[in-house]
Design an enzyme around this catalytic site. Structure first.
Site, PDB file in Angstrom:
ATOM      1  CB  SER A   1     -14.584  -5.680  15.888  1.00 45.75           C
ATOM      2  OG  SER A   1     -15.809  -5.355  15.252  1.00 45.75           O
TER       3      SER A   1
ATOM      4  CD  GLU B   1      21.679   0.377 -14.368  1.00 49.86           C
ATOM      5  OE1 GLU B   1      20.859   1.247 -14.024  1.00 49.86           O
ATOM      6  OE2 GLU B   1      21.349  -0.739 -14.829  1.00 49.86           O
TER       7      GLU B   1
END
Length: 700
Positions: A394, A123
């Site tokens: 709806s 990393e």
């Protein structure tokens, strides 16, 4: 006199002007000594302009970063999310863990050296040498990405990644990168390198719904992080890049290949030699086989968020971050919910061009018993049940009708179904035809579009919005002309909670998961029944009875016929949006409420998928199973004996479902309460018997 004043003013102005002129002349004479010529002048001009634009750029970039710095002003920014939570279902059985352990039980000095080296090699190799932003690493990544014509390397330092995990989202925007850079500098200024590294190891998402290397070691290898081998450390370090893709319980070959890359990184970084890693290459890590486990990942994510919210309101929870939480979760119902969604998508998804679904099931008081947040948690951790905003179509109409009932209308009121235009907008019915004068009961049963629009014009859309908020809608509703037919976006969770108000007779039903919370030593910190107030009434009971009568008719004779249940009265409403992008069914019985949504994440249209098809069928599969072997509760205002119903075929459910009861009937609940009372009485009598003995001992 006036001439004297005029002369004095003129003299004063001339004197001041002369003084200013002499000052500028002296300043100009002074600067002439430093006048640059030739190449020096070019350098001076460039430096001056560069400094000017640099300052302006700094101010602009700083303005972008201001929202991010707001998060750092909270005193608990390091402990906002640092819970280690063990979740139990409603029966007291463990269902999973969530959170991050940030305590001295596993300090940085006890985390294996191999895991730290694997993390840094993969990393951020220059972690201990940069100031939060690795300039050289960023330039190198830009060059490699330019060569590849895409993103093949990340340029963020470990500190920048931590800043994103602590304060920001995963959005890929320039604004986020600017905030990330400033927050990285802020972290470096306020924390030591060791503290930053420890926070990163505890906060990184490691796949499988776990965060941090401590939880990951237990989840993947069933051992303490202190005991990890080199091969296991390399496999965990490989998860930072893409935890879902490389999670060993999802794709073990990919996880091992990634671990091999991590070992190569460690050798290239000079942290280990090839001879030291050869054993780990030949004997890769063996992860626990969790292929048969079906953890309720989406439910656990949502429950963890509820723990965090509860902690903000309950100070005692902040003192001990290692918690055991009993929830409302029902494993049998969750399995049936997964089964209903998975089989429907597998059998019908391709034919209907639909890829995603979401489902929430709760009891009418708001206790959530099951949740499906998407088709695959492994592919996407985004919870479509709680976070996705979609048009309800709806299924929003009951909000309009119940508001009308509270403003002088009834289910028998007659309103004309005929064309209506509001400005340039003219809503059409699904059938493209009109029925003329109809009752509100028939209008909602057949899901006519013009009627709710007319009602909204008569009573006011602001009243409808107010009703929706009271019933449980939490997202902002847009006061537009198309609001009555469901154009404003909502979540599946909100729709389930809102319809629960109909199921319980008009009381607000706040969705909840947490029943009880205990700390690390077993002390009860929170018990819902002791602290939560009684639910507030938000709808009149008689109006709810009218609405229930209509929504039962929707299932019995309207658009929701595929949701009918054998020997159980159900109510609900279907919903379909423009271009068939969203299909809904939200329904309820006296025992359960369920909201189902089908659609695509990219908002692509489906192949004529309506709420009365797959959503209603999924709801029926779940509810038919959920009502087996329980005492069926009645719906408020509904007399089941008056309904003439055809015999329905029994729905096939899971063969391997657990036999445990899902809801206690009244008799069983009464027996358990009696047992509890007797146990408390025994405990009290024992305490009273011990007290005299202690008094005698003290006297002696």
């Amino acid at each position: 006199m006036l001439l004297a004043v005029d002369a004095w003013v003129d003299t004063a102005l001339w004197t001041i002007g002369s003084a200013i002129a002499r000052v500028f002349e002296a300043y100009d004479t002074f600067l002439r000594r430093f006048r640059a010529r030739g190449g020096w002048r070019v350098a001076a001009e460039l430096s001056s302009d560069g400094l000017t634009y640099g300052v302006l750029g700094f101010i602009v970039v700083l303005a972008f970063a201001q929202p991010a710095f707001e998060a750092t002003r909270h005193a608990d920014w390091r402990t906002t999310d640092d819970f280690s939570v063990t979740f139990l279902d409603r029966f007291g059985n463990e269902i999973g863990k969530r959170g991050i352990v940030l305590n001295d039980s596993v300090p940085l000095t006890e985390i294996p050296d191999a895991l730290i080296k694997a993390t840094l090699a993969t990393e951020d190799r220059r972690f201990f040498y940069h100031f939060g932003i690795d300039v050289m690493g960023t330039l190198r990544a830009m060059v490699e990405n330019a060569r590849a014509g895409g993103v093949v390397q990340g340029g963020s330092s470990l500190t920048q990644q931590l800043a994103k995990n602590l304060f920001l989202s995963n959005e890929r925007t320039l604004g986020r990168k600017i905030k990330e850079a400033y927050l990285a500098l802020w972290l470096e200024a306020n924390l030591t390198k060791q503290e930053i590294l420890k926070l990163y190891l505890d906060r990184a998402y490691m796949g499988g719904g776990v965060f941090g290397v401590t939880a990951a070691a237990e989840f993947y290898f069933n051992k303490s992080v202190r005991e990890l081998s080199l091969a296991e450390s390399a496999m965990l370090a490989g998860l930072y890049k893409a935890p879902t893709k490389y999670a060993p319980h999802v794709n073990l070959p990919a996880a091992r290949a990634r671990a091999n890359e991590v070992l190569t990184n460690m050798v290239q970084a000079g942290l280990l030699t090839e001879g030291q890693v050869i054993g780990a290459r030949r004997n890769p890590a063996i992860a626990i086989d969790r292929s048969q486990e079906r953890l309720p990942e989406y439910y656990l994510d949502w429950a963890l968020e509820e723990v965090k919210q509860l902690a903000r309101a309950t100070p005692s929870l902040a003192n001990d971050r290692i918690l055991t939480v009993r929830t409302t979760f029902d494993p049998a119902l969750q399995r049936q919910a997964d089964f209903a969604v998975e089989t429907t998508l597998r059998d019908e998804g391709k034919a209907r061009d639909v890829n995603e679904a979401a489902f929430v099931a709760m009891v009418p008081d708001g206790a959530v018993v099951a949740m499906v947040g998407g088709s695959s948690y492994g592919n996407s951790q985004f919870n479509r049940a709680t976070n996705a905003l979609r048009q309800p179509g709806s299924t929003f109409k009951p909000f309009v009708y119940i508001t009308a009932f509270m403003n002088g209308y009834s289910k028998d009121s007659i309103v004309p179904d005929r064309p209506i235009s509001i400005g340039n907008w003219s809503p059409k019915n699904y059938t493209r035809s009109y029925r003329g004068p109809v009752s509100l009961k028939l209008a909602l049963t057949k899901s006519i579009n013009t009627i709710p629009v007319r009602l909204a014009q008569a009573i006011g859309r602001d009243k409808i919005i107010e009703t929706a908020y009271k019933m449980g809608i939490t997202n902002e509703l847009q006061n537009s002309v198309s609001l009555p037919i469901g154009s404003s976006e909502v979540t599946v969770m909100d729709m389930a909670a809102s319809y629960a108000t109909f199921a319980n007779g008009g009381l607000r039903a706040e969705p909840y998961a947490i029943v009880e919370v205990q700390n690390s030593v077993g002390e009860t910190l929170y018990r819902r029944e002791e602290v939560e107030p009684l639910p507030a009434r938000v709808l009149p009971a008689d109006k709810v009875a009218e609405m229930n009568d209509i929504l039962v008719n929707v299932v019995e004779a309207g658009t929701g016929r595929r949701a009918r249940l054998e020997n159980v009265i159900a109510a609900g409403k279907t919903g379909t949006t423009n271009a068939y992008r969203d299909a809904w069914f939200v329904g309820y019985t006296g025992n359960f409420v369920g909201a189902v949504w089908y659609g695509n994440d990219n908002f692509q249209p489906t192949r004529r998928l309506t709420g009365g098809s797959l959503p209603a069928m999924t709801w029926e599969k779940f509810m038919a199973y959920a009502h087996n072997g329980i005492e069926v509760a009645s719906l408020p205002g509904i007399d089941a004996s008056t309904l003439q119903r055809p015999q329905l075929a029994k729905t096939v459910t899971q063969d391997d479902a657990p036999p445990q009861p899902r809801i206690l009937n009244a008799r069983a609940l009464s027996v358990l309460k009696d047992i509890g009372s007797n146990l408390k009485a025994i405990k009290t009598s024992q305490a009273a018997a011990v007290a005299p003995d202690q008094s005698v001992a003290q006297a002696q």
